[in-house]
Design a protein around this motif. Structure first.
Motif, PDB file in Angstrom:
ATOM      1  N   SER A  99       0.829  -1.212   0.000  1.00 20.16           N
ATOM      2  CA  SER A  99       0.000   0.000   0.000  1.00 20.16           C
ATOM      3  C   SER A  99       0.860   1.258   0.000  1.00 20.16           C
ATOM      4  O   SER A  99       0.522   2.253  -0.649  1.00 20.16           O
ATOM      5  N   HIS A 151      -5.985  10.032  11.145  1.00 20.69           N
ATOM      6  CA  HIS A 151      -6.858   9.574  10.056  1.00 20.69           C
ATOM      7  C   HIS A 151      -6.167   9.739   8.704  1.00 20.69           C
ATOM      8  O   HIS A 151      -6.756  10.236   7.725  1.00 20.69           O
ATOM      9  N   ARG A 153      -5.097   7.502   6.515  1.00 20.89           N
ATOM     10  CA  ARG A 153      -5.570   6.679   5.406  1.00 20.89           C
ATOM     11  C   ARG A 153      -6.882   7.202   4.825  1.00 20.89           C
ATOM     12  O   ARG A 153      -7.076   7.208   3.596  1.00 20.89           O
ATOM     13  N   LEU A 154      -7.771   7.669   5.693  1.00 16.69           N
ATOM     14  CA  LEU A 154      -9.031   8.211   5.189  1.00 16.69           C
ATOM     15  C   LEU A 154      -8.803   9.501   4.409  1.00 16.69           C
ATOM     16  O   LEU A 154      -9.421   9.726   3.349  1.00 16.69           O
ATOM     17  N   ALA A 194      -4.659   3.002  -0.628  1.00 12.34           N
ATOM     18  CA  ALA A 194      -5.408   3.357   0.584  1.00 12.34           C
ATOM     19  C   ALA A 194      -6.490   2.331   0.873  1.00 12.34           C
ATOM     20  O   ALA A 194      -6.767   2.004   2.039  1.00 12.34           O
ATOM     21  N   LEU A 195      -7.115   1.778  -0.166  1.00 15.75           N
ATOM     22  CA  LEU A 195      -8.142   0.767   0.036  1.00 15.75           C
ATOM     23  C   LEU A 195      -7.559  -0.527   0.587  1.00 15.75           C
ATOM     24  O   LEU A 195      -8.139  -1.152   1.481  1.00 15.75           O
ATOM     25  N   GLU A 198      -6.903  -0.071   4.191  1.00 15.61           N
ATOM     26  CA  GLU A 198      -8.115   0.072   4.996  1.00 15.61           C
ATOM     27  C   GLU A 198      -8.803  -1.274   5.231  1.00 15.61           C
ATOM     28  O   GLU A 198      -9.326  -1.541   6.332  1.00 15.61           O
TER      29      GLU A 198
END
Length: 212
Positions: A99, A151, A153-154, A194-195, A198
């Motif tokens: 990632s 936060h 990654r979001l 990022a997905l 997550e």
């Protein structure tokens, strides 16, 4: 000349054959005295050395050998001095997860795409997106020098989706160029990275700074 008896010391006549006191025979003593060799001459009686003839060179005096002095040690020659320039080392942190590589490389590709777009026209939205993508790339490759972002990654996924939407908008209106294509590929890679992080599907990968 007065003579004495060698045995008792009585004064005797020169022609007497025996001592009148002790009877010591004097003839044998006289013959032994005549036969005895003369003693060594006194130092003052030795003949002086003959002087060298006039005009002859004087004998050279013996010279004393002087100890040879060691030559002074020469100082070691200094080698060629190389100018030591300070090396600039950037605190680059290489990602170790898939990632991280997707987000970092995708952000760099998207930044290049936005720079290409700027040569055509300057859009304030593209400028803001460029700044956000630079921050995303810094959180990946300079993570050791930056504080932790809450936060992260979001926020990364949100920026990537905005950039992906801008790229699709450019492509859909037929104004797709090299810049829009690079922006689309870069933001798609950032979104995928990022997905993966997550949903927990991330996997480790070897980095240039670590041996496999």
């Amino acid at each position: 000349m007065i003579h004495y008896c060698p045995n008792c010391g009585t004064e005797v006549d020169e022609t007497a054959a025996f001592c009148p006191t002790c009877g010591q025979p004097l003839d044998e003593v006289r013959e032994a005295g005549r036969a005895a060799p003369a003693g060594p001459a006194a130092p003052g009686d030795q003949p002086a050395a003959a002087a060298p003839p006039a005009g002859a060179p004087a004998p050279a005096e013996p010279t004393r050998a002087h100890p040879q002095e060691a030559p002074p040690a020469s100082a070691p020659e200094a080698g060629p001095q190389t100018s030591s320039l300070p090396r600039v080392e950037l605190p680059i942190t290489w990602p170790v997860m898939l990632s991280g590589w997707l987000i970092g490389i995708g952000a760099v590709v998207a930044i290049v795409g936005l720079i290409v777009i700027f040569f055509s026209y300057l859009n304030p939205i593209d400028l803001v997106l460029l700044v956000l993508l630079v921050l995303i790339a810094a959180t990946i490759f300079l993570s050791a020098s930056l504080p932790a972002v809450p936060h992260q990654r979001l926020a990364t996924m949100a920026v990537a989706l905005i950039g992906l939407g801008v790229a699709l908008d450019r492509i859909g209106f037929g104004s797709a160029g090299l810049g829009a294509l690079l922006l689309f590929l870069g933001t798609a890679a950032v979104s995928a990275g990022a997905l993966l992080a997550e949903i927990g599907r991330d996997s480790p990968m070897a980095s240039p700074g670590r041996s496999t």
